[in-house]
Design an enzyme around this catalytic site. Structure first.
Site, short mmCIF file in Angstrom:
data_model
loop_
_atom_site.label_atom_id
_atom_site.label_comp_id
_atom_site.label_asym_id
_atom_site.label_seq_id
_atom_site.Cartn_x
_atom_site.Cartn_y
_atom_site.Cartn_z
N THR A 76 13.39 0.49 32.00
CA THR A 76 13.04 1.61 32.87
C THR A 76 12.72 1.13 34.28
OG1 THR A 76 10.70 1.48 32.24
CG2 THR A 76 12.11 2.98 30.98
N GLU A 80 8.32 6.66 34.57
CA GLU A 80 9.38 5.66 34.43
C GLU A 80 10.67 6.33 34.01
OE1 GLU A 80 8.29 2.78 31.44
OE2 GLU A 80 6.94 4.20 30.47
#
Length: 316
Positions: free
Chosen positions: A207, A256
């Site tokens: 991420t 994220e």
């Protein structure tokens, strides 16, 4: 579009202008109705279209302990105002000293003397000057006194007036689709990609983590389908996680984004660290919950990615 930071940056004899005033947090469809009218009137009068706004938000100066969270950062506000088609934005640095200007002094010094306004376009709920003493009726009086027209724009909205407050309520509930209907576009956050705990990478879902000082309201905890826009203006479909990672007993809220179908299996070949990126929220997929065991979490993350891919494929 010209961007004037302070009255001293406004060129001499800039008028004639058609002017509006507001905080424009979010630049939602209600704001856009006023701004479109400014642009239209300016074209009809062979004048420049100008929006006057403030930084910081006046509420942050007068009541910082209870000021609303800003929907968007300053950079996004300016970019969105630019997209409306204005000729210029005048950003006034808002201070307690500036707030002491009377309503008439403000209009005379800014609208008349500095901008040479021939028309002012505002909503009927406009307030301005010291203690917000100026209202629409008083603006009309000042227009007659100083020689500019005042054009009122009715509120927009069927069941409820479109407002920044309403946008904040929708985001707080995780209803990013509802917020987008008011904004006229997906809600976005902007920030630098920083290093996180790297759990996503270990689980097979690397991420891009937004820094804690990213601009824009963080919507309610959960998983969302959305887009990641990098510094090169490339848009990547993404599954976005908002929350404290309860499976791993996290505490701090983190935003994220996992890029779906990224260009390389090795996330290191798709390096976003240090970049200023934008994350756009399209649809809420599920709430944030704690899972018993890593296998259950990975299974759910695979489902999240598939669902996000399906949602975003309809927008491609």
């Amino acid at each position: 579009m010209h961007y004037w930071k302070g009255l001293e940056a406004v060129p001499a004899a800039v008028g004639p202008t058609v002017v509006t005033i507001g905080n424009f947090d979010g630049v939602h469809l209600g704001h856009c109705q006023v701004l479109d009218r400014v642009v239209q009137q300016a074209k009809q009068r062979d004048a420049k279209s100008v929006a006057i706004t403030f930084d910081p938000h006046p509420a942050l100066v007068h009541r910082p302990e209870s000021a609303p969270e800003l929907i968007m950062g300053l950079a996004d506000r300016i970019d969105t105002l630019d997209a409306v088609g204005l000729d210029a934005v005048l950003m006034i640095h808002y201070t307690l000293q500036f707030a002491q200007n009377s309503a008439e002094d403000f209009v005379r010094e800014v609208f008349v003397d500095k901008l040479g306004a021939v028309a002012v376009v505002v909503g009927h709920d406009v307030r301005f000057g010291k203690d917000n003493a100026g209202d629409f009726a008083y603006m009309c009086e000042l227009g007659e006194k100083y020689g500019f027209d005042v054009i009122g724009v009715q509120d927009v909205g069927d069941k409820r007036r479109l407002s920044s407050t309403w946008v904040r309520e929708e985001l707080s509930a995780g209803n990013v689709e509802g917020a987008a209907e008011i904004l006229g576009r997906p809600h976005r956050m902007r920030g630098e990609v920083v290093h996180g705990a790297k759990r996503g990478r270990e689980l097979g879902f690397p991420t891009a983590n937004l820094s804690s000082d990213a601009s824009g309201i963080i919507p309610a905890d959960g998983v969302y389908a959305g887009w990641l826009v990098d510094e090169a203006d490339m848009r990547w479909p993404a599954a976005i996680s908002v929350g404290s990672n309860p499976t791993f007993d996290g505490v701090s809220r983190v935003v994220e984004a996992h890029v779906i179908d990224r260009p390389s299996e090795d996330f290191g070949d798709f390096d976003l660290y240090g970049q200023q990126i934008v994350v756009e929220f399209v649809r809420h997929l599920r709430p944030m919950v704690a899972y018993r065991g890593i296998e259950a979490l990975i299974e759910q993350m695979n489902e999240d990615v598939e669902q996000a891919r399906s949602v975003l494929s309809q927008q491609a």
